[in-house]
Design a protein around this motif. Structure first.
Motif, PDB file in Angstrom:
ATOM      1  N   LEU A  58      29.799  40.765  39.347  1.00 36.72           N
ATOM      2  CA  LEU A  58      30.586  41.655  38.511  1.00 36.72           C
ATOM      3  C   LEU A  58      30.180  41.589  37.044  1.00 36.72           C
ATOM      4  O   LEU A  58      30.265  42.584  36.331  1.00 36.72           O
ATOM      5  CB  LEU A  58      32.071  41.320  38.663  1.00 36.72           C
ATOM      6  CG  LEU A  58      32.605  41.413  40.090  1.00 36.72           C
ATOM      7  CD1 LEU A  58      33.997  40.821  40.187  1.00 36.72           C
ATOM      8  CD2 LEU A  58      32.593  42.855  40.567  1.00 36.72           C
ATOM      9  N   THR A  59      29.785  40.409  36.578  1.00 33.16           N
ATOM     10  CA  THR A  59      29.303  40.228  35.206  1.00 33.16           C
ATOM     11  C   THR A  59      28.181  39.196  35.236  1.00 33.16           C
ATOM     12  O   THR A  59      27.938  38.565  36.272  1.00 33.16           O
ATOM     13  CB  THR A  59      30.408  39.703  34.246  1.00 33.16           C
ATOM     14  OG1 THR A  59      30.671  38.338  34.525  1.00 33.16           O
ATOM     15  CG2 THR A  59      31.681  40.523  34.346  1.00 33.16           C
ATOM     16  N   ASP A  60      27.540  39.009  34.089  1.00 33.11           N
ATOM     17  CA  ASP A  60      26.476  38.007  34.021  1.00 33.11           C
ATOM     18  C   ASP A  60      26.930  36.719  33.347  1.00 33.11           C
ATOM     19  O   ASP A  60      26.119  35.911  32.927  1.00 33.11           O
ATOM     20  CB  ASP A  60      25.237  38.582  33.322  1.00 33.11           C
ATOM     21  CG  ASP A  60      25.522  39.015  31.897  1.00 33.11           C
ATOM     22  OD1 ASP A  60      26.691  38.948  31.461  1.00 33.11           O
ATOM     23  OD2 ASP A  60      24.568  39.423  31.214  1.00 33.11           O
ATOM     24  N   HIS A  61      28.238  36.507  33.249  1.00 36.06           N
ATOM     25  CA  HIS A  61      28.768  35.273  32.668  1.00 36.06           C
ATOM     26  C   HIS A  61      28.449  34.082  33.572  1.00 36.06           C
ATOM     27  O   HIS A  61      28.165  34.249  34.761  1.00 36.06           O
ATOM     28  CB  HIS A  61      30.280  35.366  32.483  1.00 36.06           C
ATOM     29  CG  HIS A  61      30.695  36.415  31.512  1.00 36.06           C
ATOM     30  ND1 HIS A  61      31.996  36.761  31.309  1.00 36.06           N
ATOM     31  CD2 HIS A  61      29.984  37.225  30.675  1.00 36.06           C
ATOM     32  CE1 HIS A  61      32.080  37.715  30.407  1.00 36.06           C
ATOM     33  NE2 HIS A  61      30.867  38.026  30.015  1.00 36.06           N
ATOM     34  N   GLU A  62      28.529  32.896  33.006  1.00 33.97           N
ATOM     35  CA  GLU A  62      28.269  31.684  33.784  1.00 33.97           C
ATOM     36  C   GLU A  62      29.497  31.284  34.597  1.00 33.97           C
ATOM     37  O   GLU A  62      30.635  31.456  34.156  1.00 33.97           O
ATOM     38  CB  GLU A  62      27.886  30.540  32.849  1.00 33.97           C
ATOM     39  CG  GLU A  62      26.571  30.808  32.161  1.00 33.97           C
ATOM     40  CD  GLU A  62      25.761  29.549  31.990  1.00 33.97           C
ATOM     41  OE1 GLU A  62      26.098  28.507  32.572  1.00 33.97           O
ATOM     42  OE2 GLU A  62      24.769  29.645  31.265  1.00 33.97           O
ATOM     43  N   VAL A  63      29.245  30.741  35.776  1.00 36.22           N
ATOM     44  CA  VAL A  63      30.326  30.294  36.659  1.00 36.22           C
ATOM     45  C   VAL A  63      30.900  28.976  36.139  1.00 36.22           C
ATOM     46  O   VAL A  63      30.180  28.014  35.922  1.00 36.22           O
ATOM     47  CB  VAL A  63      29.809  30.096  38.097  1.00 36.22           C
ATOM     48  CG1 VAL A  63      30.914  29.547  38.992  1.00 36.22           C
ATOM     49  CG2 VAL A  63      29.255  31.395  38.654  1.00 36.22           C
ATOM     50  N   GLU A  64      32.197  28.971  35.934  1.00 35.94           N
ATOM     51  CA  GLU A  64      32.901  27.762  35.522  1.00 35.94           C
ATOM     52  C   GLU A  64      33.606  27.126  36.720  1.00 35.94           C
ATOM     53  O   GLU A  64      33.713  25.916  36.827  1.00 35.94           O
ATOM     54  CB  GLU A  64      33.924  28.108  34.434  1.00 35.94           C
ATOM     55  CG  GLU A  64      34.719  26.941  33.913  1.00 35.94           C
ATOM     56  CD  GLU A  64      33.895  25.952  33.100  1.00 35.94           C
ATOM     57  OE1 GLU A  64      34.275  24.761  33.062  1.00 35.94           O
ATOM     58  OE2 GLU A  64      32.872  26.349  32.511  1.00 35.94           O
ATOM     59  N   GLU A  65      34.089  27.986  37.621  1.00 37.31           N
ATOM     60  CA  GLU A  65      34.880  27.516  38.758  1.00 37.31           C
ATOM     61  C   GLU A  65      34.784  28.532  39.884  1.00 37.31           C
ATOM     62  O   GLU A  65      34.588  29.723  39.641  1.00 37.31           O
ATOM     63  CB  GLU A  65      36.335  27.374  38.289  1.00 37.31           C
ATOM     64  CG  GLU A  65      37.354  27.179  39.344  1.00 37.31           C
ATOM     65  CD  GLU A  65      38.789  27.228  38.803  1.00 37.31           C
ATOM     66  OE1 GLU A  65      39.682  26.954  39.605  1.00 37.31           O
ATOM     67  OE2 GLU A  65      39.012  27.556  37.635  1.00 37.31           O
ATOM     68  N   THR A  66      34.905  28.062  41.107  1.00 43.38           N
ATOM     69  CA  THR A  66      34.956  28.948  42.266  1.00 43.38           C
ATOM     70  C   THR A  66      36.305  28.785  42.936  1.00 43.38           C
ATOM     71  O   THR A  66      36.709  27.678  43.262  1.00 43.38           O
ATOM     72  CB  THR A  66      33.826  28.643  43.255  1.00 43.38           C
ATOM     73  OG1 THR A  66      32.568  28.815  42.598  1.00 43.38           O
ATOM     74  CG2 THR A  66      33.888  29.561  44.461  1.00 43.38           C
ATOM     75  N   LYS A  67      37.003  29.908  43.113  1.00 46.30           N
ATOM     76  CA  LYS A  67      38.309  29.900  43.775  1.00 46.30           C
ATOM     77  C   LYS A  67      38.112  30.296  45.233  1.00 46.30           C
ATOM     78  O   LYS A  67      37.486  31.309  45.534  1.00 46.30           O
ATOM     79  CB  LYS A  67      39.255  30.888  43.098  1.00 46.30           C
ATOM     80  CG  LYS A  67      40.606  30.934  43.783  1.00 46.30           C
ATOM     81  CD  LYS A  67      41.560  31.890  43.132  1.00 46.30           C
ATOM     82  CE  LYS A  67      42.864  31.798  43.902  1.00 46.30           C
ATOM     83  NZ  LYS A  67      43.786  32.815  43.663  1.00 46.30           N
ATOM     84  N   ILE A  68      38.660  29.500  46.121  1.00 42.78           N
ATOM     85  CA  ILE A  68      38.619  29.817  47.544  1.00 42.78           C
ATOM     86  C   ILE A  68      39.857  30.654  47.854  1.00 42.78           C
ATOM     87  O   ILE A  68      40.982  30.166  47.797  1.00 42.78           O
ATOM     88  CB  ILE A  68      38.603  28.543  48.408  1.00 42.78           C
ATOM     89  CG1 ILE A  68      37.401  27.683  48.059  1.00 42.78           C
ATOM     90  CG2 ILE A  68      38.619  28.895  49.891  1.00 42.78           C
ATOM     91  CD1 ILE A  68      37.428  26.290  48.665  1.00 42.78           C
ATOM     92  N   VAL A  69      39.638  31.923  48.154  1.00 45.32           N
ATOM     93  CA  VAL A  69      40.732  32.831  48.486  1.00 45.32           C
ATOM     94  C   VAL A  69      41.037  32.723  49.980  1.00 45.32           C
ATOM     95  O   VAL A  69      42.176  32.768  50.400  1.00 45.32           O
ATOM     96  CB  VAL A  69      40.379  34.284  48.103  1.00 45.32           C
ATOM     97  CG1 VAL A  69      41.489  35.245  48.487  1.00 45.32           C
ATOM     98  CG2 VAL A  69      40.077  34.372  46.609  1.00 45.32           C
ATOM     99  N   ASP A  70      39.975  32.556  50.761  1.00 47.51           N
ATOM    100  CA  ASP A  70      40.053  32.483  52.210  1.00 47.51           C
ATOM    101  C   ASP A  70      38.773  31.788  52.671  1.00 47.51           C
ATOM    102  O   ASP A  70      37.822  31.691  51.901  1.00 47.51           O
ATOM    103  CB  ASP A  70      40.136  33.911  52.777  1.00 47.51           C
ATOM    104  CG  ASP A  70      40.168  33.974  54.281  1.00 47.51           C
ATOM    105  OD1 ASP A  70      41.241  33.711  54.851  1.00 47.51           O
ATOM    106  OD2 ASP A  70      39.127  34.274  54.885  1.00 47.51           O
ATOM    107  N   GLU A  71      38.717  31.343  53.893  1.00 48.69           N
ATOM    108  CA  GLU A  71      37.502  30.680  54.382  1.00 48.69           C
ATOM    109  C   GLU A  71      36.288  31.596  54.367  1.00 48.69           C
ATOM    110  O   GLU A  71      35.160  31.130  54.467  1.00 48.69           O
ATOM    111  CB  GLU A  71      37.724  30.124  55.788  1.00 48.69           C
ATOM    112  CG  GLU A  71      38.035  31.195  56.814  1.00 48.69           C
ATOM    113  CD  GLU A  71      38.509  30.643  58.147  1.00 48.69           C
ATOM    114  OE1 GLU A  71      38.347  31.356  59.144  1.00 48.69           O
ATOM    115  OE2 GLU A  71      39.035  29.526  58.177  1.00 48.69           O
ATOM    116  N   SER A  72      36.515  32.895  54.196  1.00 59.91           N
ATOM    117  CA  SER A  72      35.420  33.862  54.162  1.00 59.91           C
ATOM    118  C   SER A  72      35.270  34.580  52.824  1.00 59.91           C
ATOM    119  O   SER A  72      34.413  35.438  52.677  1.00 59.91           O
ATOM    120  CB  SER A  72      35.624  34.924  55.243  1.00 59.91           C
ATOM    121  OG  SER A  72      35.653  34.338  56.514  1.00 59.91           O
TER     122      SER A  72
END
Length: 97
Positions: free
Chosen positions: A14-28
């Motif tokens: 969606l953007t070219d920003h750096e990843v700070e955190e990954t949120k698990i919404v669902d196993e997929s």
């Protein structure tokens, strides 16, 4: 958007920003967030089931415009995967515009 048939996964950037955190919404469904907590990308595991994940997007920290982009991408991912050869093992990039 990128699709990796060998991993049965897709990524919608969606953007070219750096990843700070990954949120698990669902196993997929995983959402990468920047340092401000804004969504910068969405990873989908299970290409053929991508469209069924649309109902989870409300929990994904997406702006209205990103929500629409990802919803359209999930539809496209499912369409491509449904018509793909099950032995397909390539990685492809698709422009959502």
């Amino acid at each position: 958007m990128s699709l990796d048939f060998s991993a049965n996964a897709a990524y919608v950037q969606l953007t070219d920003h750096e990843v700070e955190e990954t949120k698990i919404v669902d196993e997929s469904l995983f959402v990468d967030l920047d340092d401000q907590g804004a969504a910068i990308g969405v990873e989908v595991l299970g290409l053929k089931d991508a469209y069924s994940l649309k109902h989870l997007l409300s929990d994904a920290h997406l702006t209205a415009s990103h929500l629409e982009t990802v919803a359209q991408a999930l539809e496209r991912i499912a369409e491509i995967a449904a018509g793909a050869d099950p032995q397909r093992k390539e990685y492809i990039e698709i422009d959502l515009a």
